[in-house]
Design an enzyme around this catalytic site. Structure first.
Site, mmCIF file in Angstrom:
data_model
loop_
_atom_site.group_PDB
_atom_site.id
_atom_site.type_symbol
_atom_site.label_atom_id
_atom_site.label_comp_id
_atom_site.label_asym_id
_atom_site.label_seq_id
_atom_site.Cartn_x
_atom_site.Cartn_y
_atom_site.Cartn_z
ATOM 1 N N GLY A 1 -0.903 -2.232 7.986
ATOM 2 C CA GLY A 1 -0.160 -0.986 7.911
ATOM 3 C C GLY A 1 -1.049 0.235 7.742
ATOM 4 O O GLY A 1 -2.260 0.133 7.503
ATOM 5 N N HIS A 2 -0.424 1.397 7.831
ATOM 6 C CA HIS A 2 -1.197 2.639 7.782
ATOM 7 C C HIS A 2 -1.850 2.856 6.422
ATOM 8 O O HIS A 2 -1.325 2.491 5.386
ATOM 9 C CB HIS A 2 -0.335 3.842 8.179
ATOM 10 C CG HIS A 2 0.836 4.114 7.289
ATOM 11 N ND1 HIS A 2 1.661 5.193 7.485
ATOM 12 C CD2 HIS A 2 1.322 3.468 6.206
ATOM 13 C CE1 HIS A 2 2.599 5.201 6.557
ATOM 14 N NE2 HIS A 2 2.407 4.163 5.774
ATOM 15 N N ASN A 3 -3.053 3.448 6.468
ATOM 16 C CA ASN A 3 -3.827 3.809 5.276
ATOM 17 C C ASN A 3 -4.320 2.615 4.472
ATOM 18 O O ASN A 3 -4.770 2.778 3.332
ATOM 19 C CB ASN A 3 -3.039 4.758 4.361
ATOM 20 C CG ASN A 3 -2.755 6.085 5.028
ATOM 21 O OD1 ASN A 3 -1.606 6.357 5.391
ATOM 22 N ND2 ASN A 3 -3.780 6.896 5.239
#
Length: 350
Positions: free
Chosen positions: A243-245
């Site tokens: 997922g993002h980050n």
């Protein structure tokens, strides 16, 4: 193409016992190897099979050599870690027999004039390279790949067919990305207002280090504001979702279908069994090992092996709990019998 055992050992180390001039063409399993192959023994349970192998040479540990040597007539390469030695030898033979992609840009590829492609790079059929992208020396970009604006691909990196590498993303040297991987799609970022979802623009990118391998159909989402980071030496199997980050520490390895929710921070030298899941915004320490199918629902501060769906616990604790759970039905019956006995004793006293 063959190589001398002596040359192999000179390059990879180890101690050769036997004829250095023996020529071998590759590596094969114990049971399949013949006089043109080397093989390896990394599992002591296979010592009997190793003694009977027809291989020209056997890679093994010093402890196994003391036992196997009396019955095996071929050459032996004694190594501290036979499995790692096998892996390096396999790399050498793979390089000897590998297809070398021709340098240059295929006529059907679409390369923007503002992109920079090294002369030694190979750009295959129907590849798209957008403006500002940089593809360094000795890269191989196979058919149907898409390289977005201002993306950067480090030297000697290989993208297999149909890799999507979107705008602003970067990967270091000697990377391997398998077919269908998508790097840099939008992260799953939305704000809720009155039950409706408002999309949060994902303006970060994905930053990938050196010597990273990414499996087929794996997805790594771009960050919302800062980048999603994959450090050096990370190995990701097929169909993984990052997922993002997220921040994945160096030399961490994940088996197929692992899912890591946004903003999770995972340490260095960790391993994740297949289908393990990590909830978002958690932190996992270095050298943590998560068993297959486990759900990580809280941060982990200490190294070790962890197993379980819910609640997650250290592996030894989980195994004890699993035994108790398995015996709950029998324990319930015993408790019922004890209750009956106690009740009957009370009735007798009355």
């Amino acid at each position: 193409m063959s190589t001398r055992l002596g040359d192999l050992v000179e390059r990879l180390g180890g101690r050769l016992i036997g004829d250095a001039d023996i020529e071998v063409v590759g590596i094969a399993p114990l049971g399949d190897a013949d006089a043109s192959h080397i093989t390896f023994l990394s599992n002591p349970k296979l010592r009997g099979q190793a003694a009977q192998t027809r291989a020209a040479a056997l890679i093994l540990s010093a402890a196994d050599d003391e036992i196997v040597a009396a019955n095996y007539q071929g050459a032996r390469i004694v190594a501290d870690n036979p499995y790692a030695y096998f892996a390096r030898a396999a790399q050498l033979f793979a390089a000897l027999h590998a297809y070398v992609a021709p340098a240059g840009i295929h006529p059907t590829a679409s390369v923007d004039p503002q992109a920079k492609v090294a002369a030694s790079a190979s750009i295959g059929p129907h590849v798209t390279v957008e403006a500002g992208a940089i593809i360094e020396n000795a890269c191989v970009i196979d058919a149907g790949c898409f390289i977005g604006r201002n993306a950067r691909i480090g030297a000697a990196t290989h993208f297999y067919p149909r890799v999507t590498f979107l705008a602003g993303c970067s990967i270091g040297q000697r990377g391997i990305v398998h077919p269908g991987a998508v790097i840099g799609a939008d992260g799953f970022g939305f704000a809720n207002e009155g039950g409706a979802w408002i999309k949060i623009p994902q303006t970060g990118a994905v930053s990938i280090g050196d010597d990273v391998e990414i499996g087929a159909n794996t997805s790594i989402d771009r960050g919302a504001l800062a980048d999603t980071v994959i450090e050096d030496g990370v190995k990701l199997d097929n169909q993984i979702q990052i997922g993002h980050n997220c921040h994945i520490g160096a030399h961490t390895a994940m088996a197929g279908c692992v899912g890591v929710a946004g903003s999770a921070v995972i340490g260095k030298y960790c391993t994740f069994g297949g289908a393990a899941m990590v909830l978002g915004h958690l932190t996992i320490a270095d050298r943590v090992h998560i068993s297959s199918g486990s759900l990580v629902s809280r941060s982990i501060k200490e190294p070790g092996q962890y197993t379980g769906f819910y609640p997650l616990a250290k592996n030894a604790e989980w195994e004890k709990s699993a035994v108790i759970v398995r015996n709950l039905a029998a324990m319930r019956e015993k408790i019922r019998e004890m209750e009956k006995t106690i009740k009957s004793l009370g009735d007798e006293q009355e």
